[in-house]
Write a protein that holds these residues in place. Sequence first.
Motif, PDB file in Angstrom:
ATOM      1  N   VAL A 263       0.869  -1.176   0.000  1.00 51.44           N
ATOM      2  CA  VAL A 263       0.000   0.000   0.000  1.00 51.44           C
ATOM      3  C   VAL A 263       0.903   1.222   0.000  1.00 51.44           C
ATOM      4  O   VAL A 263       1.789   1.346   0.858  1.00 51.44           O
ATOM      5  CB  VAL A 263      -0.944   0.032   1.214  1.00 51.44           C
TER       6      VAL A 263
ATOM      7  N   THR B 111      -5.944   0.607  -7.074  1.00 50.77           N
ATOM      8  CA  THR B 111      -6.060   1.784  -6.205  1.00 50.77           C
ATOM      9  C   THR B 111      -6.926   1.543  -4.975  1.00 50.77           C
ATOM     10  O   THR B 111      -7.026   2.428  -4.130  1.00 50.77           O
ATOM     11  CB  THR B 111      -6.670   2.960  -6.985  1.00 50.77           C
ATOM     12  N   LEU B 112      -7.592   0.377  -4.885  1.00 53.08           N
ATOM     13  CA  LEU B 112      -8.548   0.109  -3.798  1.00 53.08           C
ATOM     14  C   LEU B 112      -9.690   1.119  -3.775  1.00 53.08           C
ATOM     15  O   LEU B 112     -10.335   1.325  -2.748  1.00 53.08           O
ATOM     16  CB  LEU B 112      -7.840   0.112  -2.431  1.00 53.08           C
TER      17      LEU B 112
ATOM     18  N   ASP C 169      -6.558  -0.230 -12.865  1.00 57.07           N
ATOM     19  CA  ASP C 169      -6.059  -1.480 -12.310  1.00 57.07           C
ATOM     20  C   ASP C 169      -5.812  -2.466 -13.445  1.00 57.07           C
ATOM     21  O   ASP C 169      -6.552  -2.514 -14.422  1.00 57.07           O
ATOM     22  CB  ASP C 169      -7.024  -2.055 -11.277  1.00 57.07           C
TER      23      ASP C 169
ATOM     24  N   ASN D  47      -1.450   3.726  -4.538  1.00 52.25           N
ATOM     25  CA  ASN D  47      -1.588   2.425  -5.199  1.00 52.25           C
ATOM     26  C   ASN D  47      -1.744   1.331  -4.172  1.00 52.25           C
ATOM     27  O   ASN D  47      -1.225   1.425  -3.049  1.00 52.25           O
ATOM     28  CB  ASN D  47      -0.352   2.081  -6.036  1.00 52.25           C
ATOM     29  N   PHE D  48      -2.442   0.289  -4.579  1.00 53.89           N
ATOM     30  CA  PHE D  48      -2.395  -0.998  -3.904  1.00 53.89           C
ATOM     31  C   PHE D  48      -1.844  -1.987  -4.914  1.00 53.89           C
ATOM     32  O   PHE D  48      -2.311  -2.041  -6.061  1.00 53.89           O
ATOM     33  CB  PHE D  48      -3.783  -1.431  -3.437  1.00 53.89           C
TER      34      PHE D  48
ATOM     35  N   TYR E  40       1.193   5.520  -0.492  1.00 51.58           N
ATOM     36  CA  TYR E  40       0.491   6.808  -0.492  1.00 51.58           C
ATOM     37  C   TYR E  40       1.507   7.934  -0.533  1.00 51.58           C
ATOM     38  O   TYR E  40       2.498   7.928   0.212  1.00 51.58           O
ATOM     39  CB  TYR E  40      -0.373   6.935   0.764  1.00 51.58           C
TER      40      TYR E  40
END
Length: 424
Positions: free
Chosen positions: A36, A89-90, A115, A63-64, A38
């Motif tokens: 994760v 991006t979850l 994604d 991003n995830f 940020y």
Amino acid sequence: MKKMVKMSLVAASLVATAAMAADSGIDIQTSGQAVVYYNTAATNGTADQDLFGANAGDNTRANFGIQLNLNADLKNDFTFGSTINYLGTLGLEKNLVTNTMQDTGTELDDNNIADDIYLSQLYIAKKVGNTTVKLGRQELPQSLSPLAYSEGWNVFKNTFDAALVVNTDIPDTTLVGAYVSATNGNGFGNDMASFDDLRVNRSSVYTGTETGVAVAGEAYMLTAQNKSIPMATVTATYYTLNDIMVATNEGADALWGDIAIADKELPVTIGLQGGSIMPEASALEDTTAFGAKVGMKPVDALSVCLAFSTVDDGTAQIRNLGGVKSPLYTQMIGNQDAIVWDNSTYMLKAAYNTGAYGTVIAQGTFSDDGSAAKRDLTDMELVYKAKVSGFDLMAAYIYQSWSEKDANEVDQQDVVRVVARYNF
């Protein structure tokens, strides 16, 4: 539909590989990570971006990602490796961020989530005696390829289409030869699924149309690393870069060297580095760089480093041909655009290991800009790293101040970055 077909082909290729390996009795090993990431930045001036802002014009990215490595011993000294990455991006773009750190070429907005999956590595290797040959898409280490290497600062590392040969027949010496034809780069918002030419003067922010000068088609590298001198590691690298100026169809040569002196018996560690990128075209100027650093540990938990680098005003920046960072000792989290060309930079870094509570790092640079813009940069960074419940955590605050405003009236930036990685 195109995206789904691409994802299916990638997944199917790995499933088929695993199935064939299982039928042949081949041992397969898997590993990976979940990430994760940020990053948010605030600038003054006409842009007037807000920290933690998620409105149009703000610069907050997330991003995830999930990475899966598959490695197999194919017998007869053959090995196989592959890495599949998922970038998503979850759903954070709905209310928390405005962009991605990395993606696969999909624009991010409320109706189009960026994604996808892509193959970052796919290679086969063969060992013969003390020589290993590795062919395919792969990571390249900075220690042996200082001007074309995989950077670990972003969600996932950039990779290269390359042929790599490593030999250790000579005592205390590693010889490396490489042919490198393409990379996916590694800037902010980079399209990781697209591989293209290596580039001189690559931009730190991916725009979809890179402005750097292409190394059109190929680069050849030869590295020799020797540890026969007591307490010292000496590394020398030579590159031939083909067609760095597309209009003139002329290439360049590049040299880079590094001497590292370290031993538990010495009170300090010392590093010296330097090199040059030398275009063939008479109208283009060579770029030469030099760096030095001294490190010490006043007490067991505290380490301190002083570093200096200088780069002249030639045509090429001293920057990774397949990424955005620099091999210079003065490279920190966010100062690469200031240190790679026409400057002198001074760095002070201190790291304190608290033990179970992680490590705190305070580091700063001052870059004296020698160009006509004369935008000297002061970059101050506070970083915290820790391992918690299997996660590698990193949190950083970066403050940057320029002596002159740019075209958008910006002379100050604040950055906050938080990264959590779980390795499995």
